[in-house]
Design an enzyme around this catalytic site. Structure first.
Site, PDB file in Angstrom:
ATOM      1  N   SER A  88       0.827  -1.200   0.000  1.00 10.63           N
ATOM      2  CA  SER A  88       0.000   0.000   0.000  1.00 10.63           C
ATOM      3  C   SER A  88       0.869   1.260   0.000  1.00 10.63           C
ATOM      4  O   SER A  88       1.709   1.434  -0.884  1.00 10.63           O
ATOM      5  CB  SER A  88      -0.964  -0.043   1.189  1.00 10.63           C
ATOM      6  OG  SER A  88      -1.944   0.965   1.086  1.00 10.63           O
ATOM      7  N   ASP A 138      -9.898  -3.709  -5.510  1.00 14.70           N
ATOM      8  CA  ASP A 138      -9.246  -2.740  -4.624  1.00 14.70           C
ATOM      9  C   ASP A 138      -9.668  -1.334  -5.045  1.00 14.70           C
ATOM     10  O   ASP A 138      -9.426  -0.922  -6.176  1.00 14.70           O
ATOM     11  CB  ASP A 138      -7.732  -2.912  -4.755  1.00 14.70           C
ATOM     12  CG  ASP A 138      -6.933  -1.949  -3.890  1.00 14.70           C
ATOM     13  OD1 ASP A 138      -7.532  -1.065  -3.253  1.00 14.70           O
ATOM     14  OD2 ASP A 138      -5.696  -2.094  -3.862  1.00 14.70           O
ATOM     15  N   HIS A 182      -8.004  -4.817  -1.198  1.00 17.08           N
ATOM     16  CA  HIS A 182      -6.737  -4.122  -1.047  1.00 17.08           C
ATOM     17  C   HIS A 182      -5.721  -4.922  -0.237  1.00 17.08           C
ATOM     18  O   HIS A 182      -4.548  -5.015  -0.606  1.00 17.08           O
ATOM     19  CB  HIS A 182      -6.981  -2.769  -0.361  1.00 17.08           C
ATOM     20  CG  HIS A 182      -5.757  -1.930  -0.192  1.00 17.08           C
ATOM     21  ND1 HIS A 182      -4.998  -1.492  -1.248  1.00 17.08           N
ATOM     22  CD2 HIS A 182      -5.160  -1.438   0.928  1.00 17.08           C
ATOM     23  CE1 HIS A 182      -3.986  -0.766  -0.803  1.00 17.08           C
ATOM     24  NE2 HIS A 182      -4.053  -0.725   0.515  1.00 17.08           N
TER      25      HIS A 182
END
Length: 321
Positions: free
Chosen positions: A139, A259, A289
């Site tokens: 991320s 996501d 995600h």
């Protein structure tokens, strides 16, 4: 969910847990010009006293926004160590037990530089000279790992970007109008937690039980996004857009198609524009995600299997003991 001492529960104690995982864990602090970092390592057992003689390689890991290295993110680090790699990670500035206002990214490039200094200090030890060195970022940690590659382009044998924050879907982007308005306050608003926040649980975690565990993290940042953090995330994505063509290291990008925190077009852009000869993009239909920490077991197992295959194909097997 009731509070728990560790992500695996209240028992066993840490030493017993890590032993059951066949890894050795150490914790320490590392001082940088930007602030002090809390760091951890996960070394494959039984030769934890001499990682260079048993490790297949080194992996340096960066977690995502609001998280830290001491909760579910450890699942990733432990898996890598169980495959025979020595793993190192640091809580990002403003996260976990590292210095900085909780949840604040004051400067994306400085945040990357701080972690990079720790990674370089470990990577450049004489006993690690002949080992392959990889970056892993999840991320926002993926975006920061990209910045680390820009800052130290020749120091790595590869990089793995899991749901990296290279590009933000339109529905998740911070309001430029709000950021402009706060910028008129001459810096006073930069630390304010006033930016709207999406439904993190719904957008990130597919497995409800794992979502509850993730959200039970006592060091999880829970307040609205800080102004500077949103500004720096946008800036990080702008740097990516401008400089992704400079990347030459081998890389693997992983994205779930469902996501909506980050979007696969960032990985597609990196594959299309980078100078890397060895580049792989994996898209997972319907995955959220959090590809490893809080996906359904069969999905996270698939992602981990793909990462392991990619790493092992680029790393010689460990020498016989």
């Amino acid at each position: 969910m009731a509070s728990r001492r560790f992500f695996w529960g209240d028992l066993p104690e840490e030493e017993e847990f890590y032993a059951s995982m066949s890894v050795s864990n150490t914790k320490s602090f590392f001082q940088t010009p930007y602030g002090r970092l809390f760091t951890q390592s996960w070394i494959p057992s039984p030769s934890s006293s001499s990682p260079s003689s048993s490790s297949r390689g080194l992996i340096f890991c960066s977690h995502g926004y609001g998280s830290d290295t001491s909760w579910l993110f450890q699942k990733i680090c432990i898996a890598f160590a169980q495959w025979g790699y020595s793993v190192y990670a640091a809580d990002l500035l403003g996260h976990g037990q590292s210095d900085g206002l909780h949840g604040l990214v004051a400067d994306a490039e400085a945040t990357a530089s701080a972690s990079l200094l720790f990674f370089q200090a470990v990577r450049d030890k004489p006993e690690h000279k002949n080992l392959k060195k990889f970056l892993f970022g999840e991320s926002m940690g993926g975006g920061l790992s990209f910045l680390m590659v820009l800052q130290d382009p020749k120091g790595w044998d590869g990089a793995i970007f899991s749901a990296p924050l290279f590009a933000i879907p339109n529905q998740t982007k911070p309001s430029r109008l709000r950021l402009l308005a706060y910028s008129m306050l001459l810096g006073y608003a930069e630390t304010w937690p006033v930016m709207p926040q999406t439904n993190i649980k719904g957008n990130v975690f597919k497995d409800p039980e794992k979502a509850s565990i993730a959200l039970a993290n006592p060091r999880l940042y829970r307040m609205p996004n800080r102004v500077s953090t949103c500004r720096q995330v946008m800036r990080m994505c702008e740097i990516f857009e401008k400089r992704c063509g400079e990347i030459e290291v081998p890389f693997l990008v992983l994205h779930g198609t469902a996501d909506n925190i980050t979007c696969p077009k960032g990985g597609e852009t990196l594959c299309r524009r980078s100078r890397s000869v060895d580049k792989t993009l994996k898209l997972y239909d319907g995955l959220f995600h959090s590809l490893i920490q809080a996906e359904l077991d069969h999905n996270s197992d698939l992602v981990l299997s793909d990462i392991r295959a990619w790493l092992d194909a680029r790393t010689p097997p460990p020498p016989p003991s």
